[in-house]
Design an enzyme around this catalytic site. Structure first.
Site, PDB file in Angstrom:
ATOM      1  N   GLY A  53       0.549  -1.171   0.165  1.00 60.11           N
ATOM      2  CA  GLY A  53      -0.187   0.155   0.700  1.00 60.11           C
ATOM      3  C   GLY A  53       0.656   1.170  -0.136  1.00 60.11           C
ATOM      4  O   GLY A  53       2.273   0.740  -0.685  1.00 60.11           O
ATOM      5  N   ASN A  54       0.311   2.756   0.504  1.00 60.07           N
ATOM      6  CA  ASN A  54       1.679   3.536   0.537  1.00 60.07           C
ATOM      7  C   ASN A  54       0.619   4.324   1.631  1.00 60.07           C
ATOM      8  O   ASN A  54      -0.764   4.000   2.220  1.00 60.07           O
ATOM      9  CB  ASN A  54       1.000   4.171  -0.887  1.00 60.07           C
ATOM     10  CG  ASN A  54      -0.527   4.456  -1.494  1.00 60.07           C
ATOM     11  OD1 ASN A  54      -0.863   5.621  -1.015  1.00 60.07           O
ATOM     12  ND2 ASN A  54      -0.463   4.012  -2.317  1.00 60.07           N
TER      13      ASN A  54
END
Ligand code: CTP
Length: 419
Positions: A222-223
């Site tokens: 993810g980020n």
């Protein structure tokens, strides 16, 4: 705030002639309420001070009566007033502003208590209520306070300005410091500015937050996107009259008032919800704002069972995700929906603009909002709007105000392409 060329709220002049009940609760930051009182009076507002009993221990009532020329009220049972004081104050107030709002006051407001003059006035208010919290960061971060804040936000009757990150009374640093008095005065003006309904009838789809690509049932790629910018855009578009569908990745943010929310996890889920919202001919929306930080890659073979230490592969094979926005840009015939993309970049402004300009052309979108990676997770941001007419810089502002500037550009584009 300059407000040049903007239809956003928060413009100078709206405070003149308005009546503001200034509630002061008992915290060290109470002395800064005097500066807020002064700013409001300077802007032409009539300020009616209401101090809680504990506020009086931190600041003198004479300071406030001296600054405002009004009697300071503290008591529900004020013998000098014939009638119900809280009802009278609430009736006269165009705005109730609380500086500082302590943890205790927020708890009382969230519970709907009317156990002192300030809480009763807030409960009785007809117009907007704006609170500026200030407390020790551990008190602000406590689940009980967070729950109270979420309740007040969900009820939609109380707005917040701050707190901000910085040094608090104890000398410790964290989130809990009172917003600057000048910013509080600006927020008061924004709360009183008539809301423009320039987006009435426009159908918006806004994506926000990250997408998560599973490695196994508990881990993901993810980020760090917080979703704050996309949520601010959805909130402001709805406030300006648009019909808004918000497709949200995994974020811990409350759904803005009047917005229809669809939660998604992966990029594939985001893409399929967008397909559903926009329809095969993309005629389901007038505007698509892709504020989501879409994961560009996903693990090729996510494990159905949790990967155990020692047995997990040392390298993870990735597949590239489709570029959702570019796909929609390529399919669009004509000028609808207006397409807005985001570009999060590192580098100086020149490099950021160069990347954003390239993205605008390659993804076939109308506007690219370029920001520097430093804005991630913050409450403020500075962006560059890269559109047909060139680059428009937006100075560092709270994300709600940045959202308004972006929506101003979208509104112009909607008007230029047939309303
Ligand atoms: N976007 C998208 N689908 C993707 C990746 C990005 O729709 N798979 C959208 C984002 O929502 C954003 C815009 O495209 O509006 C820009 O995304 P960004 O990740 O900055 O650009 P990339 O094209 O991925 O380029 P790079 O990673 O090289 O910066």
């Amino acid at each position: 705030m300059s407000g040049s060329g903007s239809s956003a709220p928060g413009r100078a002049g709206v405070l003149a002639g308005r009546t503001i009940v200034l509630g002061v609760a008992g915290g060290v930051a109470a002395y800064k309420a005097a500066e807020v009182a002064r700013g409001l009076v300077r802007a032409g507002a009539r300020v009616l001070p209401v101090l809680t009993r504990s506020a009086e221990r931190f600041v003198g009532a004479v300071t406030f009566s001296g600054l405002t020329g009004e009697p300071v009220r503290t008591d529900m049972w004020d013998a000098s007033f014939a009638g119900e004081l809280h009802v009278d104050l609430a009736r006269r107030a165009d705005l109730v502003l609380v500086v500082p709002a302590t943890a205790d006051l927020l708890a009382r407001l969230a519970a709907g208590r009317a156990d002192d003059l300030l809480a009763a006035t807030v409960l009785c208010a007809r117009g907007p209520v704006l609170v500026a919290p200030a407390m020790h960061p551990r008190m602000w971060g406590h689940p009980a306070t967070m729950r109270n804040v979420a309740t007040l936000r969900a009820d939609g009757r109380v707005r917040f300005v701050g707190p901000v990150h910085g040094e608090v009374a104890s000398g410790e640093v964290g989130l809990g410091r009172l917003e600057d008095p000048e910013a509080i005065v600006r927020a008061a003006a924004a709360a009183l500015a008539p809301e423009t309904r320039d987006l009435a009838g426009a159908r918006f789809v806004v994506t926000a937050g990250p997408t998560y690509e599973p490695l196994d049932p508990v881990r993901f790629l993810g980020n760090r996107s917080s979703g704050k910018m996309g949520f601010a855009l959805a909130e402001r578009a709805a406030a300006r009259g648009a019909e808004v569908t918000l497709v949200a990745g995994p974020v811990g943010l409350a759904t803005p008032q009047g917005v229809t929310r669809i939660d998604v996890g992966t990029t594939a889920e985001l893409a399929s919800e967008l397909d559903r919202a926009l329809g095969p001919d993309l005629d389901g929306a007038d505007v698509l704002v892709m504020a989501a930080a879409v994961a560009d890659y996903r693990p090729r073979s996510p494990s159905a069972a949790k990967l155990k230490k020692g047995t997990a592969p040392k390298a993870i094979e990735l597949d590239e995700n489709p570029d959702v926005l570019a796909g929609i840009g390529a399919r669009r015939r004509g000028q609808r929906p207006v397409l807005v993309g985001f570009a999060l970049e590192t580098g100086d402004d020149e490099a950021i603009v160069a990347y954003a300009t390239k993205k605008r052309a390659s993804k076939k979108v109308d506007l690219v909002v370029a920001n520097a990676a430093e804005a991630l997770g913050k409450d403020e941001s500075r962006v560059l709007l890269v559109g047909e007419g060139g680059v428009v810089p937006v100075e560092r502002l709270p994300k709600g105000d940045v959202a308004d500037r972006i929506l101003d550009a979208v509104a112009r584009r909607l008007a230029a392409t047939g309303g």
